[in-house]
Design a protein around this motif. Structure first.
Motif, PDB file in Angstrom:
ATOM      1  N   GLY A  61      26.324  28.299 -33.586  1.00 22.47           N
ATOM      2  CA  GLY A  61      26.050  27.626 -33.756  1.00 22.47           C
ATOM      3  C   GLY A  61      25.776  26.240 -33.016  1.00 22.47           C
ATOM      4  N   ALA A  62      26.678  25.604 -33.667  1.00 25.62           N
ATOM      5  CA  ALA A  62      25.736  23.771 -33.323  1.00 25.62           C
ATOM      6  C   ALA A  62      25.624  23.903 -31.379  1.00 25.62           C
ATOM      7  CB  ALA A  62      25.722  23.072 -33.877  1.00 25.62           C
ATOM      8  N   ASP A  63      25.218  23.333 -30.811  1.00 26.54           N
ATOM      9  CA  ASP A  63      24.407  22.449 -29.464  1.00 26.54           C
ATOM     10  C   ASP A  63      25.792  23.821 -28.111  1.00 26.54           C
ATOM     11  OD1 ASP A  63      24.696  19.927 -29.901  1.00 26.54           O
ATOM     12  OD2 ASP A  63      26.806  20.123 -30.656  1.00 26.54           O
ATOM     13  N   THR A  64      25.335  24.927 -28.854  1.00 27.43           N
ATOM     14  CA  THR A  64      25.503  26.405 -28.009  1.00 27.43           C
ATOM     15  C   THR A  64      23.917  26.758 -26.971  1.00 27.43           C
ATOM     16  OG1 THR A  64      27.036  27.409 -29.307  1.00 27.43           O
ATOM     17  CG2 THR A  64      25.475  28.803 -27.876  1.00 27.43           C
ATOM     18  N   LEU A  65      24.357  26.602 -25.417  1.00 26.39           N
ATOM     19  CA  LEU A  65      23.605  27.321 -24.411  1.00 26.39           C
ATOM     20  C   LEU A  65      23.573  28.347 -23.883  1.00 26.39           C
ATOM     21  CD1 LEU A  65      21.404  25.675 -22.108  1.00 26.39           C
ATOM     22  CD2 LEU A  65      24.136  25.714 -21.006  1.00 26.39           C
ATOM     23  N   VAL A  66      22.934  29.118 -24.316  1.00 31.33           N
ATOM     24  CA  VAL A  66      22.444  30.340 -23.203  1.00 31.33           C
ATOM     25  C   VAL A  66      20.982  30.045 -22.254  1.00 31.33           C
ATOM     26  CG1 VAL A  66      21.508  32.347 -24.750  1.00 31.33           C
ATOM     27  CG2 VAL A  66      22.999  31.143 -25.625  1.00 31.33           C
ATOM     28  N   GLY A  67      22.058  31.156 -21.094  1.00 27.64           N
ATOM     29  CA  GLY A  67      21.131  30.677 -20.197  1.00 27.64           C
ATOM     30  C   GLY A  67      20.478  31.940 -20.451  1.00 27.64           C
ATOM     31  N   ARG A  68      19.199  31.803 -18.880  1.00 23.64           N
ATOM     32  CA  ARG A  68      18.230  32.881 -19.014  1.00 23.64           C
ATOM     33  C   ARG A  68      18.389  34.322 -18.676  1.00 23.64           C
ATOM     34  NH1 ARG A  68      17.750  27.865 -15.900  1.00 23.64           N
ATOM     35  NH2 ARG A  68      15.352  26.810 -15.832  1.00 23.64           N
ATOM     36  N   GLN A  69      17.527  35.156 -19.073  1.00 21.17           N
ATOM     37  CA  GLN A  69      17.730  36.317 -18.861  1.00 21.17           C
ATOM     38  C   GLN A  69      18.449  37.275 -19.891  1.00 21.17           C
ATOM     39  OE1 GLN A  69      17.554  36.592 -14.281  1.00 21.17           O
ATOM     40  NE2 GLN A  69      14.966  36.582 -14.139  1.00 21.17           N
ATOM     41  N   ILE A  96      27.362  30.427 -22.940  1.00 19.32           N
ATOM     42  CA  ILE A  96      26.367  31.763 -21.993  1.00 19.32           C
ATOM     43  C   ILE A  96      26.073  32.079 -20.937  1.00 19.32           C
ATOM     44  CG2 ILE A  96      26.239  33.652 -23.130  1.00 19.32           C
ATOM     45  CD1 ILE A  96      27.704  32.896 -24.950  1.00 19.32           C
ATOM     46  N   GLY A  97      26.480  32.273 -20.054  1.00 14.77           N
ATOM     47  CA  GLY A  97      26.069  32.702 -18.685  1.00 14.77           C
ATOM     48  C   GLY A  97      24.576  33.115 -18.671  1.00 14.77           C
ATOM     49  N   ALA A  98      24.221  33.698 -17.276  1.00 16.11           N
ATOM     50  CA  ALA A  98      22.755  33.715 -16.933  1.00 16.11           C
ATOM     51  C   ALA A  98      22.549  35.279 -17.261  1.00 16.11           C
ATOM     52  CB  ALA A  98      22.006  33.397 -15.593  1.00 16.11           C
ATOM     53  N   ARG A  99      21.969  36.133 -18.005  1.00 20.73           N
ATOM     54  CA  ARG A  99      22.287  37.479 -16.988  1.00 20.73           C
ATOM     55  C   ARG A  99      23.186  37.853 -18.177  1.00 20.73           C
ATOM     56  NH1 ARG A  99      21.227  35.297 -12.301  1.00 20.73           N
ATOM     57  NH2 ARG A  99      23.377  36.310 -11.594  1.00 20.73           N
ATOM     58  N   CYS A 100      24.308  37.408 -18.914  1.00 21.80           N
ATOM     59  CA  CYS A 100      24.444  38.405 -19.621  1.00 21.80           C
ATOM     60  C   CYS A 100      24.416  39.114 -20.747  1.00 21.80           C
ATOM     61  CB  CYS A 100      25.922  36.876 -20.862  1.00 21.80           C
ATOM     62  SG  CYS A 100      26.810  35.788 -19.591  1.00 21.80           S
ATOM     63  N   THR A 101      25.103  39.595 -21.380  1.00 25.46           N
ATOM     64  CA  THR A 101      24.543  40.969 -22.423  1.00 25.46           C
ATOM     65  C   THR A 101      25.453  40.725 -23.661  1.00 25.46           C
ATOM     66  OG1 THR A 101      22.960  42.084 -21.285  1.00 25.46           O
ATOM     67  CG2 THR A 101      23.851  43.448 -22.417  1.00 25.46           C
ATOM     68  N   ILE A 102      25.460  40.361 -24.922  1.00 25.86           N
ATOM     69  CA  ILE A 102      26.105  40.735 -25.829  1.00 25.86           C
ATOM     70  C   ILE A 102      25.181  41.774 -27.074  1.00 25.86           C
ATOM     71  CG2 ILE A 102      26.981  39.630 -27.889  1.00 25.86           C
ATOM     72  CD1 ILE A 102      26.680  36.973 -25.612  1.00 25.86           C
ATOM     73  N   THR A 103      26.195  42.827 -27.043  1.00 22.25           N
ATOM     74  CA  THR A 103      24.684  44.178 -27.496  1.00 22.25           C
ATOM     75  C   THR A 103      26.307  44.670 -28.734  1.00 22.25           C
ATOM     76  OG1 THR A 103      24.439  46.364 -27.802  1.00 22.25           O
ATOM     77  CG2 THR A 103      26.111  45.420 -26.250  1.00 22.25           C
ATOM     78  N   ALA A 104      25.954  44.053 -30.062  1.00 21.59           N
ATOM     79  CA  ALA A 104      26.617  43.544 -31.706  1.00 21.59           C
ATOM     80  C   ALA A 104      26.418  45.603 -32.413  1.00 21.59           C
ATOM     81  CB  ALA A 104      26.772  43.012 -32.264  1.00 21.59           C
ATOM     82  N   HIS A 105      26.716  45.775 -32.452  1.00 19.86           N
ATOM     83  CA  HIS A 105      26.432  47.267 -33.279  1.00 19.86           C
ATOM     84  C   HIS A 105      26.992  46.963 -34.835  1.00 19.86           C
ATOM     85  CE1 HIS A 105      26.030  48.556 -29.709  1.00 19.86           C
ATOM     86  NE2 HIS A 105      24.870  49.373 -30.235  1.00 19.86           N
ATOM     87  N   GLU A 106      28.118  46.262 -34.761  1.00 24.64           N
ATOM     88  CA  GLU A 106      29.147  45.785 -36.603  1.00 24.64           C
ATOM     89  C   GLU A 106      29.777  44.832 -36.166  1.00 24.64           C
ATOM     90  OE1 GLU A 106      32.935  47.506 -39.075  1.00 24.64           O
ATOM     91  OE2 GLU A 106      30.570  48.827 -38.122  1.00 24.64           O
ATOM     92  N   SER A 107      29.861  44.269 -35.123  1.00 20.75           N
ATOM     93  CA  SER A 107      30.775  43.011 -35.541  1.00 20.75           C
ATOM     94  C   SER A 107      31.218  42.573 -34.053  1.00 20.75           C
ATOM     95  CB  SER A 107      32.126  42.765 -36.484  1.00 20.75           C
ATOM     96  OG  SER A 107      32.444  41.801 -36.487  1.00 20.75           O
ATOM     97  N   ILE A 108      30.289  41.692 -33.703  1.00 18.25           N
ATOM     98  CA  ILE A 108      31.319  40.898 -32.543  1.00 18.25           C
ATOM     99  C   ILE A 108      30.978  39.546 -32.674  1.00 18.25           C
ATOM    100  CG2 ILE A 108      30.736  39.379 -29.922  1.00 18.25           C
ATOM    101  CD1 ILE A 108      29.413  41.848 -29.031  1.00 18.25           C
ATOM    102  N   ARG A 109      32.126  38.472 -32.697  1.00 19.20           N
ATOM    103  CA  ARG A 109      32.548  37.770 -33.206  1.00 19.20           C
ATOM    104  C   ARG A 109      32.923  36.699 -32.475  1.00 19.20           C
ATOM    105  NH1 ARG A 109      30.203  39.363 -36.741  1.00 19.20           N
ATOM    106  NH2 ARG A 109      31.012  38.987 -39.544  1.00 19.20           N
ATOM    107  N   ILE A 110      32.324  35.734 -31.856  1.00 18.32           N
ATOM    108  CA  ILE A 110      33.064  34.666 -30.310  1.00 18.32           C
ATOM    109  C   ILE A 110      33.374  32.982 -30.952  1.00 18.32           C
ATOM    110  CG2 ILE A 110      32.341  33.778 -28.379  1.00 18.32           C
ATOM    111  CD1 ILE A 110      30.655  36.382 -28.063  1.00 18.32           C
TER     112      ILE A 110
END
Length: 236
Positions: A61-69, A96-110
């Motif tokens: 979405g808009a104005d979302t910050l995803v950190g490094r790595q 989303i802070g640094a070094r986070c992992t979000i891995t979706a195969h069907e559905s992840i909704r945030i």
């Protein structure tokens, strides 16, 4: 190398790194951003990234910050055509802070305004173990959609397991392991995470031992866990 030379070299290295850091960001208008299914205005992914896999199935979405790595991943490999077109959806104004992992195969909704600390892991699939003769890593588990409601905070190092459905305005304490359904307006902690404080309208924020904290507006609306709560969660 003289002291002056070292200082100049140090300054040059850090100046170059700042430029690389700035130029390496994924922001609207870059080639990397155009590969995403949606890349909202004002959104940025810090440099360097860890893994961005199948971005055409990722929607930010808009104005979302995803950190490094950070890893944002969809499917089981590059070009996985079986993954849904909207497998990973992140709302507006998220962090989303640094070094986070979000891995979706069907559905992840945030949802919107969801903040992650560093090193958070979220997945909607795991591995099976039913076949005793096949390596665990080769036994793919079932897909179980994950939902994280708007306004929620996920603390440092938390793990959100497949099938988790976290409500709105929830605090997930650092290091917690979340599974199952978490209702709106509560604080959860532990492994597995359980409710240690929840909002009761007309009463306040009620702890699991019955103590009550008042409802207040602004940044001080919800305090951290008490020493007693932490001791009970980490004790034998």
């Amino acid at each position: 190398m003289t002291s002056l030379t070292r200082r100049l070299a140090h300054r040059a290295v850090h100046a170059a790194w700042r430029r690389i850091d700035r130029w390496g960001e994924i922001v609207p208008g870059t080639t990397a951003a155009a590969r995403f299914g949606t890349f909202g205005p004002g959104t940025a992914i810090g440099f360097p990234t860890a893994t961005i896999m199948n971005p055409e199935r990722i929607h930010l979405g808009a104005d979302t910050l995803v950190g490094r790595q950070v890893t944002l991943s969809v499917g089981y490999g590059l070009g996985d055509t079986h993954a849904p077109a909207r497998a990973l959806v992140v709302g507006d104004r998220c962090v989303i802070g640094a070094r986070c992992t979000i891995t979706a195969h069907e559905s992840i909704r945030i949802g919107d305004a969801v903040w992650f600390g560093q090193d958070v892991f979220v997945s909607d699939a795991s591995h099976g173990y039913a076949d005793p003769d096949t390596p665990i890593g080769e036994q793919f588990g079932t897909h179980q959609p994950v939902e994280i409601g708007s306004g929620t905070w996920i603390g440092h190092g938390a793990i959100v397991l497949p099938g988790a459905r976290i409500g709105r305005q929830v605090v997930v304490a650092a290091g917690s392991v979340v599974r199952g359904e978490i209702p709106d307006h509560c604080v959860v902690a532990g492994t597995p995470a359980r409710i240690v404080r929840r909002l009761e309208p007309g009463v306040g924020w009620v702890g699991h031992q019955g103590d009550v904290r008042p409802v207040s507006a602004g940044l001080a609306a919800l305090g951290g866990l008490t020493d007693l709560e932490l001791a009970e969660l980490t004790g034998p």
